[in-house]
Design a protein around this motif. Structure first.
Motif, PDB file in Angstrom:
ATOM      1  N   ARG A 285       0.828  -1.154   0.093  1.00  0.00           N
ATOM      2  CA  ARG A 285      -0.012   0.062  -0.079  1.00  0.00           C
ATOM      3  C   ARG A 285       0.751   1.156   0.110  1.00  0.00           C
ATOM      4  O   ARG A 285       0.530   2.079  -0.978  1.00  0.00           O
ATOM      5  CB  ARG A 285      -1.006  -0.016   1.266  1.00  0.00           C
ATOM      6  N   LYS A 286       1.657   1.232   0.861  1.00  0.00           N
ATOM      7  CA  LYS A 286       2.559   2.577   1.279  1.00  0.00           C
ATOM      8  C   LYS A 286       3.661   2.961  -0.069  1.00  0.00           C
ATOM      9  O   LYS A 286       3.929   3.813  -0.580  1.00  0.00           O
ATOM     10  CB  LYS A 286       3.250   2.571   2.423  1.00  0.00           C
ATOM     11  N   VAL A 287       4.257   1.767  -0.479  1.00  0.00           N
ATOM     12  CA  VAL A 287       5.065   1.647  -1.588  1.00  0.00           C
ATOM     13  C   VAL A 287       4.505   2.269  -2.815  1.00  0.00           C
ATOM     14  O   VAL A 287       5.013   3.080  -3.426  1.00  0.00           O
ATOM     15  CB  VAL A 287       5.881   0.282  -1.717  1.00  0.00           C
ATOM     16  N   LEU A 288       3.289   1.722  -3.200  1.00  0.00           N
ATOM     17  CA  LEU A 288       2.463   1.964  -4.183  1.00  0.00           C
ATOM     18  C   LEU A 288       2.345   3.401  -4.074  1.00  0.00           C
ATOM     19  O   LEU A 288       2.452   4.324  -5.276  1.00  0.00           O
ATOM     20  CB  LEU A 288       1.111   1.173  -4.468  1.00  0.00           C
ATOM     21  N   ARG A 289       1.524   3.932  -3.155  1.00  0.00           N
ATOM     22  CA  ARG A 289       1.067   5.464  -2.966  1.00  0.00           C
ATOM     23  C   ARG A 289       2.352   6.302  -3.179  1.00  0.00           C
ATOM     24  O   ARG A 289       2.194   7.104  -3.705  1.00  0.00           O
ATOM     25  CB  ARG A 289       0.591   5.528  -1.599  1.00  0.00           C
ATOM     26  N   LEU A 290       3.419   5.968  -2.406  1.00  0.00           N
ATOM     27  CA  LEU A 290       4.714   6.707  -2.670  1.00  0.00           C
ATOM     28  C   LEU A 290       5.296   6.865  -4.057  1.00  0.00           C
ATOM     29  O   LEU A 290       5.314   7.695  -4.626  1.00  0.00           O
ATOM     30  CB  LEU A 290       5.704   6.213  -1.779  1.00  0.00           C
ATOM     31  N   GLY A 291       5.055   5.681  -4.734  1.00  0.00           N
ATOM     32  CA  GLY A 291       5.622   5.503  -5.958  1.00  0.00           C
ATOM     33  C   GLY A 291       4.918   6.468  -6.987  1.00  0.00           C
ATOM     34  O   GLY A 291       5.549   7.065  -8.009  1.00  0.00           O
ATOM     35  N   VAL A 292       3.721   6.298  -6.862  1.00  0.00           N
ATOM     36  CA  VAL A 292       2.784   7.073  -8.199  1.00  0.00           C
ATOM     37  C   VAL A 292       2.880   8.361  -7.796  1.00  0.00           C
ATOM     38  O   VAL A 292       2.607   9.324  -8.647  1.00  0.00           O
ATOM     39  CB  VAL A 292       1.122   6.437  -7.875  1.00  0.00           C
ATOM     40  N   LEU A 293       3.004   8.872  -6.489  1.00  0.00           N
ATOM     41  CA  LEU A 293       3.051  10.478  -5.868  1.00  0.00           C
ATOM     42  C   LEU A 293       4.397  10.853  -6.766  1.00  0.00           C
ATOM     43  O   LEU A 293       4.452  11.864  -7.058  1.00  0.00           O
ATOM     44  CB  LEU A 293       3.207  10.290  -4.641  1.00  0.00           C
ATOM     45  N   ALA A 384      -0.916  10.725 -13.972  1.00  0.00           N
ATOM     46  CA  ALA A 384      -0.143  10.105 -12.768  1.00  0.00           C
ATOM     47  C   ALA A 384      -1.010  10.531 -11.484  1.00  0.00           C
ATOM     48  O   ALA A 384      -0.900   9.583 -10.562  1.00  0.00           O
ATOM     49  CB  ALA A 384       1.486  10.683 -12.724  1.00  0.00           C
ATOM     50  N   PHE A 385      -1.314  11.805 -11.464  1.00  0.00           N
ATOM     51  CA  PHE A 385      -2.113  12.280 -10.256  1.00  0.00           C
ATOM     52  C   PHE A 385      -3.633  11.579 -10.158  1.00  0.00           C
ATOM     53  O   PHE A 385      -3.906  11.260  -9.095  1.00  0.00           O
ATOM     54  CB  PHE A 385      -2.204  13.854 -10.530  1.00  0.00           C
ATOM     55  N   LEU A 386      -4.051  11.351 -11.210  1.00  0.00           N
ATOM     56  CA  LEU A 386      -5.207  10.613 -11.550  1.00  0.00           C
ATOM     57  C   LEU A 386      -5.174   9.185 -10.725  1.00  0.00           C
ATOM     58  O   LEU A 386      -5.936   8.746 -10.180  1.00  0.00           O
ATOM     59  CB  LEU A 386      -5.983  10.602 -12.916  1.00  0.00           C
ATOM     60  N   GLY A 387      -4.006   8.420 -11.373  1.00  0.00           N
ATOM     61  CA  GLY A 387      -3.897   7.336 -10.647  1.00  0.00           C
ATOM     62  C   GLY A 387      -3.608   7.384  -9.259  1.00  0.00           C
ATOM     63  O   GLY A 387      -3.785   6.330  -8.631  1.00  0.00           O
ATOM     64  N   LEU A 388      -2.934   8.365  -8.815  1.00  0.00           N
ATOM     65  CA  LEU A 388      -2.826   8.613  -7.445  1.00  0.00           C
ATOM     66  C   LEU A 388      -4.120   8.579  -6.685  1.00  0.00           C
ATOM     67  O   LEU A 388      -4.432   8.067  -5.479  1.00  0.00           O
ATOM     68  CB  LEU A 388      -1.809   9.728  -6.992  1.00  0.00           C
ATOM     69  N   ALA A 389      -5.113   9.359  -7.317  1.00  0.00           N
ATOM     70  CA  ALA A 389      -6.425   9.533  -6.628  1.00  0.00           C
ATOM     71  C   ALA A 389      -6.929   8.061  -6.482  1.00  0.00           C
ATOM     72  O   ALA A 389      -7.710   7.702  -5.456  1.00  0.00           O
ATOM     73  CB  ALA A 389      -7.137  10.434  -7.323  1.00  0.00           C
ATOM     74  N   ILE A 393      -8.281   6.162  -3.211  1.00  0.00           N
ATOM     75  CA  ILE A 393      -9.733   5.742  -2.799  1.00  0.00           C
ATOM     76  C   ILE A 393      -9.832   4.360  -2.616  1.00  0.00           C
ATOM     77  O   ILE A 393     -10.569   3.735  -1.597  1.00  0.00           O
ATOM     78  CB  ILE A 393     -10.601   5.976  -4.376  1.00  0.00           C
ATOM     79  N   ILE A 394      -8.919   3.273  -3.176  1.00  0.00           N
ATOM     80  CA  ILE A 394      -8.953   1.956  -2.945  1.00  0.00           C
ATOM     81  C   ILE A 394      -7.732   1.478  -2.193  1.00  0.00           C
ATOM     82  O   ILE A 394      -7.729   0.228  -1.702  1.00  0.00           O
ATOM     83  CB  ILE A 394      -8.822   0.932  -4.204  1.00  0.00           C
ATOM     84  N   TYR A 395      -7.284   2.409  -1.353  1.00  0.00           N
ATOM     85  CA  TYR A 395      -6.136   2.221  -0.452  1.00  0.00           C
ATOM     86  C   TYR A 395      -6.303   1.067   0.366  1.00  0.00           C
ATOM     87  O   TYR A 395      -5.524   0.177   0.594  1.00  0.00           O
ATOM     88  CB  TYR A 395      -5.808   3.563   0.316  1.00  0.00           C
ATOM     89  N   LYS A 396      -7.469   1.034   1.165  1.00  0.00           N
ATOM     90  CA  LYS A 396      -7.566   0.035   2.144  1.00  0.00           C
ATOM     91  C   LYS A 396      -7.944  -1.411   1.670  1.00  0.00           C
ATOM     92  O   LYS A 396      -7.656  -2.108   2.424  1.00  0.00           O
ATOM     93  CB  LYS A 396      -8.973   0.531   3.291  1.00  0.00           C
ATOM     94  N   PHE A 397      -8.116  -1.534   0.414  1.00  0.00           N
ATOM     95  CA  PHE A 397      -8.504  -2.666  -0.332  1.00  0.00           C
ATOM     96  C   PHE A 397      -7.079  -3.415  -0.675  1.00  0.00           C
ATOM     97  O   PHE A 397      -6.992  -4.425  -1.078  1.00  0.00           O
ATOM     98  CB  PHE A 397      -9.632  -2.714  -1.224  1.00  0.00           C
ATOM     99  N   ILE A 398      -6.105  -2.572  -0.962  1.00  0.00           N
ATOM    100  CA  ILE A 398      -4.799  -3.006  -1.408  1.00  0.00           C
ATOM    101  C   ILE A 398      -3.911  -4.016  -0.404  1.00  0.00           C
ATOM    102  O   ILE A 398      -4.116  -3.679   0.754  1.00  0.00           O
ATOM    103  CB  ILE A 398      -3.837  -1.774  -1.747  1.00  0.00           C
ATOM    104  N   PRO A 399      -3.494  -5.087  -0.897  1.00  0.00           N
ATOM    105  CA  PRO A 399      -2.943  -6.195   0.077  1.00  0.00           C
ATOM    106  C   PRO A 399      -1.467  -5.534   0.659  1.00  0.00           C
ATOM    107  O   PRO A 399      -1.097  -4.429   0.310  1.00  0.00           O
ATOM    108  CB  PRO A 399      -2.504  -7.291  -0.975  1.00  0.00           C
ATOM    109  N   GLU A 400      -1.197  -6.127   1.729  1.00  0.00           N
ATOM    110  CA  GLU A 400      -0.155  -5.702   2.765  1.00  0.00           C
ATOM    111  C   GLU A 400       0.886  -6.815   2.881  1.00  0.00           C
ATOM    112  O   GLU A 400       1.582  -6.839   3.819  1.00  0.00           O
ATOM    113  CB  GLU A 400      -0.554  -5.099   3.698  1.00  0.00           C
ATOM    114  N   HIS A 401       0.799  -8.065   1.963  1.00  0.00           N
ATOM    115  CA  HIS A 401       1.593  -9.230   2.391  1.00  0.00           C
ATOM    116  C   HIS A 401       2.972  -9.128   2.139  1.00  0.00           C
ATOM    117  O   HIS A 401       3.776  -9.724   2.827  1.00  0.00           O
ATOM    118  CB  HIS A 401       1.217 -10.501   1.062  1.00  0.00           C
ATOM    119  N   GLY A 402       3.516  -7.878   1.354  1.00  0.00           N
ATOM    120  CA  GLY A 402       5.089  -7.700   1.594  1.00  0.00           C
ATOM    121  C   GLY A 402       5.327  -7.203   2.828  1.00  0.00           C
ATOM    122  O   GLY A 402       6.741  -7.331   3.212  1.00  0.00           O
TER     123      GLY A 402
END
Length: 405
Positions: A285-293, A384-389, A393-402
């Protein structure tokens, strides 16, 4: 498979993907030369590059779905032979029509990258999945650096060996064909089948119905859309950066090539090292959010930067962002998909990336020529900002298995 065996199989897949990208990169410096010699217009030269991505868009789900039914190993080996033949045909081509045939075949067989992604899904546990996907990104980055340099170097070498027309480009193509065939022989001996349970149902569904199914799937569909937007933004930037740097900073092709090489090196570092350190601490979750930002900031920064130093900062940001976002997106999609449909899921995902690489250059070129030289980068940043949005929105549903602990 044992842990040691998995590592060796990952190494083989890494090398396979790397060779795909080397082959793609090798033709970048020699294709304009060949196409010009055969009387191609600028549009036709652009189409020669786009047709490769078009074939990947059309056939990535096909190979992924077929590998769900037949297994990963036979598909990967068959496509390596096909890649070999496509580069031999490229070397033999003596007309524009045959160049198109060769690039169509290369894109058709190169679409099996979706099977390579599915192979990694098969042999990595959930907590290692996104790290495994980062290997594909690192292979992309390395191929992006090595390919154009190898193509140019081999063409120059070929000119020294024999100054006859077309020998230089044919010489480079034969080398790539030889590398692909060597990888095939290596795979025959060492590559093991990764799929434990084959899916008969996967082969019976139509291609676009599968794409529609995944794009409408909760969380998976939005993540695929993020992947599409990232690919669209990056390819739009890549298509216009050389024009922009030439007009604003008087850079030539050689200097811009070094700039692209720098992007590739940062992506290699990010996906080969940084992702593997950050995922256990932060999770997908956090890695994806940081990456797109970071990707969004870097792309937008190109339009704002007013010096080479500023450009270096933005190139670093977008490279880090791309390197963090892609494996997190691929890993999350894999984790959210059924074990016996990894090939189909990765196929649709890679199709989204190919669609971005088809549309991005045309969009970037149109904005550059008709709006302003900074317009492609504002548009890429916006995508890219649209991708971040979407990620937020789906942040809590993204896995955190890593994440460990």
């Amino acid at each position: 498979m044992t842990a040691t065996s998995n590592k060796s199989q990952l190494a083989i897949i890494f090398f396979t993907v790397f060779l795909y990208l080397v082959g793609f990169g090798v033709v970048i410096p020699i294709l304009p030369i060949l196409s010009r010699n055969f009387g191609a217009t600028a549009l036709e030269t652009g189409l020669l590059l786009s047709v490769y991505s078009l074939m990947q868009f059309l056939f990535a789900p096909f190979w992924g779905r077929l590998s769900d039914r037949m297994g990963r190993r036979p598909i990967l080996l068959f496509c390596l032979v096909g890649e070999t033949l496509s580069y031999i045909m490229f070397a033999w081509a003596r007309s524009l029509e045959w160049l198109f045939v060769a690039r169509i075949l290369a894109g058709f067989f190169g679409a099996s990258l979706s099977t390579a992604s599915a192979y990694i899904s098969d042999i990595t546990p959930k907590h290692e999945r996104s790290k495994g996907m980062a290997l594909i990104g690192a292979a992309f980055g390395l191929g992006f650096v090595v390919g154009p340099a190898l193509g140019g170097g081999l063409a120059v070498w070929g000119q020294h060996i024999n100054p006859a027309p077309h020998f230089d480009t044919s010489f480079a193509s034969y080398w790539v064909a030889a590398l692909c065939f060597a990888n095939f022989l290596f795979g025959v001996k060492f590559l093991k089948e990764s799929l434990s349970e084959k899916s008969e149902s996967a082969a019976k569904r139509k291609r676009f119905s599968i794409m529609w199914q995944y794009l409408n799937k909760k969380t998976v569909g939005p993540l695929m859309t993020v992947f599409l937007l990232s690919s669209l933004a990056m390819s739009s930037m890549e298509a216009t950066l050389i024009l922009f740097m030439g007009e604003k900073y008087q850079w030539d092709v050689k200097q811009v090539s070094f700039g692209f090489a720098y992007i590739g090196v940062i992506i290699i570092f990010t996906q080969g090292f940084l992702v593997r350190r950050l995922l256990p601490k932060w999770g997908e979750r956090k890695v994806l959010r940081l990456g797109v930002l970071l990707l969004a900031l870097g792309l937008t920064g190109i339009a704002i930067a007013d010096s080479i130093t500023g450009m270096a900062i933005t190139m670093t940001l977008l490279s880090l962002g791309n390197g963090l976002a892609n494996p997190s997106t691929l890993g999350s999609i894999s984790l959210l998909s059924d074990a016996n449909e990894q090939g189909a899921a990765m196929g649709v995902t890679q199709s989204m990336a190919s669609l971005g690489r088809i549309l991005g250059p045309a969009l970037g070129g149109a904005l550059y020529g008709t709006v302003a030289i900074t317009a492609p980068f504002w548009a890429s940043g916006l995508m890219a900002f649209l991708g971040l949005a979407i990620v937020i929105i789906i942040y809590k549903f993204i896995p955190e298995h890593g994440r460990v602990g």
